[in-house]
Design an enzyme around this catalytic site. Structure first.
Site, PDB file in Angstrom:
ATOM      1  N   SER A  94      -6.013  -7.990   3.242  1.00  0.00           N
ATOM      2  CA  SER A  94      -5.703  -6.334   3.394  1.00  0.00           C
ATOM      3  C   SER A  94      -6.893  -5.908   2.017  1.00  0.00           C
ATOM      4  CB  SER A  94      -4.705  -5.779   3.293  1.00  0.00           C
ATOM      5  OG  SER A  94      -4.257  -4.678   3.579  1.00  0.00           O
ATOM      6  N   PRO A  95      -7.773  -4.568   2.441  1.00  0.00           N
ATOM      7  CA  PRO A  95      -7.784  -3.795   0.860  1.00  0.00           C
ATOM      8  C   PRO A  95      -6.965  -3.713  -0.132  1.00  0.00           C
ATOM      9  CG  PRO A  95      -8.346  -2.683   3.085  1.00  0.00           C
ATOM     10  CD  PRO A  95      -8.160  -3.799   3.354  1.00  0.00           C
ATOM     11  N   CYS A 119      -6.479  -1.707  -3.755  1.00  0.00           N
ATOM     12  CA  CYS A 119      -7.380  -0.628  -4.732  1.00  0.00           C
ATOM     13  C   CYS A 119      -7.318  -1.630  -6.063  1.00  0.00           C
ATOM     14  CB  CYS A 119      -7.272   0.216  -4.643  1.00  0.00           C
ATOM     15  SG  CYS A 119      -8.247   2.078  -3.753  1.00  0.00           S
ATOM     16  N   ALA A 153     -10.844  -0.383  -0.861  1.00  0.00           N
ATOM     17  CA  ALA A 153     -11.755   1.319  -0.844  1.00  0.00           C
ATOM     18  C   ALA A 153     -12.789   1.317  -2.006  1.00  0.00           C
ATOM     19  CB  ALA A 153     -11.231   2.547  -0.389  1.00  0.00           C
ATOM     20  N   TYR A 196      -7.135   9.750   3.717  1.00  0.00           N
ATOM     21  CA  TYR A 196      -8.146  10.051   3.225  1.00  0.00           C
ATOM     22  C   TYR A 196      -9.021  11.152   3.990  1.00  0.00           C
ATOM     23  CZ  TYR A 196      -5.619   7.540  -0.558  1.00  0.00           C
ATOM     24  OH  TYR A 196      -5.166   6.274  -1.543  1.00  0.00           O
ATOM     25  N   ARG A 217      -9.966   1.624  10.069  1.00  0.00           N
ATOM     26  CA  ARG A 217      -8.903   1.636   9.466  1.00  0.00           C
ATOM     27  C   ARG A 217      -7.836   2.827   9.922  1.00  0.00           C
ATOM     28  NH1 ARG A 217      -5.306  -0.841   4.307  1.00  0.00           N
ATOM     29  NH2 ARG A 217      -4.635  -2.767   5.535  1.00  0.00           N
ATOM     30  N   LEU A 268       4.344  -5.301   4.656  1.00  0.00           N
ATOM     31  CA  LEU A 268       5.823  -5.457   4.870  1.00  0.00           C
ATOM     32  C   LEU A 268       5.766  -7.580   5.640  1.00  0.00           C
ATOM     33  CD1 LEU A 268       7.780  -3.047   4.464  1.00  0.00           C
ATOM     34  CD2 LEU A 268       6.754  -3.908   2.679  1.00  0.00           C
ATOM     35  N   GLY A 326      -1.208  -7.855   1.671  1.00  0.00           N
ATOM     36  CA  GLY A 326      -1.730  -7.350   0.419  1.00  0.00           C
ATOM     37  C   GLY A 326      -0.520  -8.281  -0.169  1.00  0.00           C
ATOM     38  N   ARG A 327       0.697  -6.984  -1.071  1.00  0.00           N
ATOM     39  CA  ARG A 327       1.275  -7.988  -1.931  1.00  0.00           C
ATOM     40  C   ARG A 327       1.625  -8.988  -1.523  1.00  0.00           C
ATOM     41  NH1 ARG A 327       2.593  -2.097   0.078  1.00  0.00           N
ATOM     42  NH2 ARG A 327       2.909  -1.015  -1.441  1.00  0.00           N
TER      43      ARG A 327
END
Length: 356
Positions: A22-23, A25, A57, A182, A229, A300, A322-323
């Protein structure tokens, strides 16, 4: 074979498995330029055999950055260092994506590990933010400038130019960031968009900005897969809903969007998100079922079996993580081990496979 490790065929590309980075930042660029941090950060996921890595992003103009440390693609000079990242990822057999974005009223903030305060226009690392209306995200924030119709058209062209540069850099996937409060999402949400012209009011008017972006970006794509997204719900009364998201995806699917990456929230500060395992998955499932579009689940996702169950239950076609990738850049190797799948490791790392 587990579904997680089955290939996924797109129109012009094949994902070697269903695991996507996942993107995320990194806030580590200077004047929008990628550097060694981005090469190593993104390249490690390709070494670990993620099917697709989506770059953070990346702002379509300087004012579209969340922070002064964001990546950008508003200049032709940005192409060369980005291409270096893309070329390395391709050399490892993975696909490379870019998320192009404009932060709107949530721009001009400090790096999150310092604080998330918004800089005022005229501050060294700040600038005047913009949005569909003059409502700030936080009461303490400086009010954004409501975009004129001419300025909206200019940003649409910025997205088009950013996509052209992404094509030149060699990206396989271009994802439009229409989530997390955004700019595109700001136009969607009636809690933020108070316009009375053709960009506000009705559902059709509030999605017009995105529709114009898709129309412009599509004209410059060659073999790239176009993704979107979204935040499927604002988690706030009177805001954007899953029903709206289904209607939106029905429209953009017909315009050539191939995959929708389904997240939630981020529009307003008073949102009430019931965070728990798989809390966003029902939205991906609903959109997939009601529109027939390829759908990515996110949020998650921590274990191989959890990801496999999402796919086996037909709740999504792929997972974006992501995480967990920050904790273990070679998460795909771990997931393969947990599901008894034999995945080829990078030859330089093969001897580590014996210890699994």
């Amino acid at each position: 074979m587990s579904k997680l490790f089955q290939p996924l065929q797109l129109k012009n590309h094949t994902l070697q498995n269903r695991i996507v980075v996942s993107p995320m930042c990194q806030y580590s660029a200077t004047d929008g330029f990628a550097n060694h941090w981005h090469l190593v950060h993104l390249g490690q996921f390709a070494i670990g055999k993620a099917a697709l890595i989506i770059q953070e992003a990346t702002a379509v103009n300087p004012e579209g950055r969340i922070t002064y440390g964001d990546l950008g693609i508003w200049s032709d000079e940005h192409i060369a260092p980005l291409k270096e990242v893309v070329d390395f990822v391709h050399s490892q057999g993975s696909l490379m994506g870019i998320q192009i974005a404009h932060a709107g009223r949530k721009a001009s903030t400090n790096k999150p590990w310092i604080n998330r305060d918004q800089f005022k226009p005229g501050d060294a690392n700040g600038w005047q933010t913009v949005g569909p209306s003059e409502l700030p995200f936080h009461e303490k924030d400086h009010a954004p400038k409501a975009l004129t119709k001419e300025e909206i058209k200019a940003i649409v062209q910025d997205f088009k130019s950013a996509a052209q540069r992404a094509v030149k850099a060699g990206y396989d996937v271009i994802e439009l960031h229409g989530a997390h409060g955004y700019l595109i999402h700001q136009f969607f949400s009636p809690l933020i968009n108070k316009r009375t012209d053709e960009y506000g009011g009705s559902f059709e008017n509030r999605i017009r900005f995105l529709i114009e972006i898709i129309d412009a970006v599509s004209k410059v794509l060659t073999t790239q897969s176009l993704w979107l997204r979204i935040s499927a719900t604002d988690w706030a009364d009177g805001g954007w809903t899953c029903y709206d998201s289904v209607k939106l995806i029905q429209v953009v699917k017909a315009m050539g969007v191939e995959v929708v990456d389904v997240s939630t929230g981020g529009a307003v500060h008073h949102q009430q998100i019931p965070v728990s395992d798989n809390y966003q998955i029902p939205f991906a499932e609903r959109i997939r079922k009601d529109t027939g579009i390829l759908t990515g689940a996110v949020g998650l996702i921590k274990s191989a079996q959890q990801a496999e169950d999402i796919l086996q239950n037909n709740q999504a076609d792929l997972v974006l993580i992501g995480r967990a990738f920050l904790q273990n850049p070679h998460l795909v190797y771990q997931f393969a081990h947990e599901l008894n799948e034999n995945v080829a490791w990078a030859p330089q790392y093969e001897r580590g496979k014996e210890t699994f």
